[in-house]
Design a protein around this motif. Structure first.
Motif, PDB file in Angstrom:
ATOM      1  N   ASP A  41       0.822  -1.211   0.000  1.00  0.00           N
ATOM      2  CA  ASP A  41       0.000   0.000   0.000  1.00  0.00           C
ATOM      3  C   ASP A  41       0.853   1.258   0.000  1.00  0.00           C
ATOM      4  OD1 ASP A  41      -2.878  -0.954   0.304  1.00  0.00           O
ATOM      5  OD2 ASP A  41      -1.828  -2.118   1.810  1.00  0.00           O
ATOM      6  N   ASP A  86      -4.069   4.283   2.808  1.00  0.00           N
ATOM      7  CA  ASP A  86      -2.911   3.457   2.443  1.00  0.00           C
ATOM      8  C   ASP A  86      -1.818   3.503   3.519  1.00  0.00           C
ATOM      9  OD1 ASP A  86      -3.446   2.108   0.016  1.00  0.00           O
ATOM     10  OD2 ASP A  86      -3.233   3.974  -1.101  1.00  0.00           O
ATOM     11  N   ARG A 160       1.607  -6.724   3.182  1.00  0.00           N
ATOM     12  CA  ARG A 160       0.570  -7.608   2.634  1.00  0.00           C
ATOM     13  C   ARG A 160       1.033  -9.067   2.625  1.00  0.00           C
ATOM     14  NH1 ARG A 160      -0.878  -4.363  -3.031  1.00  0.00           N
ATOM     15  NH2 ARG A 160      -1.871  -2.568  -2.052  1.00  0.00           N
ATOM     16  N   ASP A 237      -5.625  -2.010   2.585  1.00  0.00           N
ATOM     17  CA  ASP A 237      -6.898  -1.294   2.643  1.00  0.00           C
ATOM     18  C   ASP A 237      -7.775  -1.728   1.469  1.00  0.00           C
ATOM     19  OD1 ASP A 237      -5.533   0.168   0.652  1.00  0.00           O
ATOM     20  OD2 ASP A 237      -6.696   1.962   1.091  1.00  0.00           O
ATOM     21  N   SER A 239      -9.663  -0.784  -1.334  1.00  0.00           N
ATOM     22  CA  SER A 239     -10.035   0.248  -2.305  1.00  0.00           C
ATOM     23  C   SER A 239     -10.621  -0.373  -3.565  1.00  0.00           C
ATOM     24  CB  SER A 239      -8.835   1.127  -2.650  1.00  0.00           C
ATOM     25  OG  SER A 239      -7.719   0.355  -2.999  1.00  0.00           O
TER      26      SER A 239
HETATM   27 MG    MG Z   1      -4.065   0.323  -0.757  1.00  0.00          MG
END
Ligand code: MG
Ligand code: ADP
Length: 350
Positions: A41, A86, A160, A237, A239
């Protein structure tokens, strides 16, 4: 045909993620201070006792926003918040922001004041300093680029790529509302233009509209992690839709996942509006964009801590890679998750 004439590749053949991969594969980094470059992110930089994280997002008129139904104040707020989101996704706190704008002649000073009112409000609410930017003219429309820097203790940074088998998969808030808010706005715009000025009735859509026009970033949960000494094993996140983001976590972590249909949080208004549009609420929750909730994983023994929060839903768990990435329906059917999120160069929705 001469064989020197190479056919050109359409952007739509690669899609957004394919294009980023294509442009940035094997990109070298020259500095030890670059801890993490492309692929999360935010980038992670080492300049001392903490890590800095850095992220940027661009909003284009006609692509990301339509000024027919987007108040400029909300747009300023959203342009900042999507970047804060982010930063929180790295388990970091946003600190500084720079904003660049390309502005066409149709905008007045008053209109740009509105934009800055929203930007300032977001900076005040999230405790971020606006420290610079760039201003240019544009042939048509408005383009906005916001970059945010944040900070995090080195042992708290959350990628991640570090989810582990048996971790719980958790999500904040509820999903699908922002996508339906956009459907409502698009429908009302169409009615407005076709009936030459019938004022839309939007009262019963307040929640989904607010989620689309004025999203918030998930500061509370990151503060909660800090206070309770929790470090998620992975975080991203939302999105581009839950499916797409969960697939990012699993692909990068080398795992699979199982999530349960009945655990996926959907607000009552979201479900009602979905039905009005003859859509499955679950499909909107899985694939709708722009929720800006956080999707994170924690070890099983943290169950009590996250379960105690009313704004967190435990939706499933991380599995071995061989098990694949699946949605388990209420009837116990197993459906493979597919990424149908936003794609800048393909169809908007497949
Ligand atoms: Mg993101
Ligand atoms: P997010 O949805 O979290 O903003 P993106 O899908 O936009 O993430 O980006 C994924 C990763 O690719 C990030 O690390 C981002 O910095 C990087 N990225 C996106 N576009 C470009 C680009 N044009 N050149 C280099 N890196 C890019």
């Amino acid at each position: 045909m001469s064989d020197s004439k190479k056919s050109l590749t359409l952007l739509s053949e690669l899609g957004e993620f394919g294009l980023i991969e294509h442009l940035t594969s094997n990109l070298p980094t020259y500095h030890k201070s670059t801890v993490k470059g492309i692929g999360d992110d935010a980038a992670v930089l080492d300049y001392g006792s903490k890590y800095l994280v850095m992220t940027t997002d661009m909003l284009m008129e006609g692509i990301h926003f339509d000024l027919v139904y987007t108040p400029l104040k909300h747009l300023g707020y959203k342009a900042a918040v999507v970047n804060f989101s982010d930063v929180y996704a790295m388990n970091a706190q946003p600190r500084q922001l720079v904003v660049s704008m390309a502005i066409s002649k149709k905008f007045s000073v008053e209109a740009l004041d509105e934009f800055y009112t929203g930007l300032r409000l977001a900076c005040e609410r999230y405790n971020v300093d606006l420290v610079g930017g760039d201003t240019s003219s544009s042939m048509t429309g408005l383009a906005i680029s916001v970059t945010v820097i944040g900070e995090v203790d080195k042992d708290k940074i959350t990628y991640r790529s570090t989810a582990k088998v048996n971790d719980l998969i958790c999500v904040t808030g509820d999903l699908g509302a922002a996508y339906l808010g956009l459907q409502v706005l698009e429908r009302e715009k169409k009615i407005y233009t076709e009936t030459s000025g019938n004022q839309p009735k939007l009262d019963e859509y307040d929640y989904v509209l607010q989620r689309q026009l004025k999203p918030e970033a998930q500061k509370d949960i990151v503060d909660f992690f800090e206070k309770n000494n929790i470090v998620p094993t992975a975080m991203i996140d939302i999105s581009d839709g839950l499916s797409s983001e969960l697939l990012h976590i699993c692909k990068q972590s080398g795992t699979g996942c199982s999530i349960y249909q009945q655990k996926i949080p959907i607000a009552e208004q979201t479900a009602n509006v979905a039905k009005e549009f003859r859509m499955e609420p679950m499909v909107c929750a899985l694939n709708g964009g722009e929720d800006y909730e956080l999707l994170f994983t924690v070890p099983m023994d943290r169950y009590d801590m996250v379960f105690g929060r009313s704004d967190v839903s435990i939706i499933g768990h991380i599995t071995d890679k061989n098990a694949g990435c699946n949605l388990i329906t209420e009837l116990g059917q197993q459906i493979p998750l597919v990424a149908q999120g936003w794609n800048a160069y393909g169809n908007e929705k497949n």
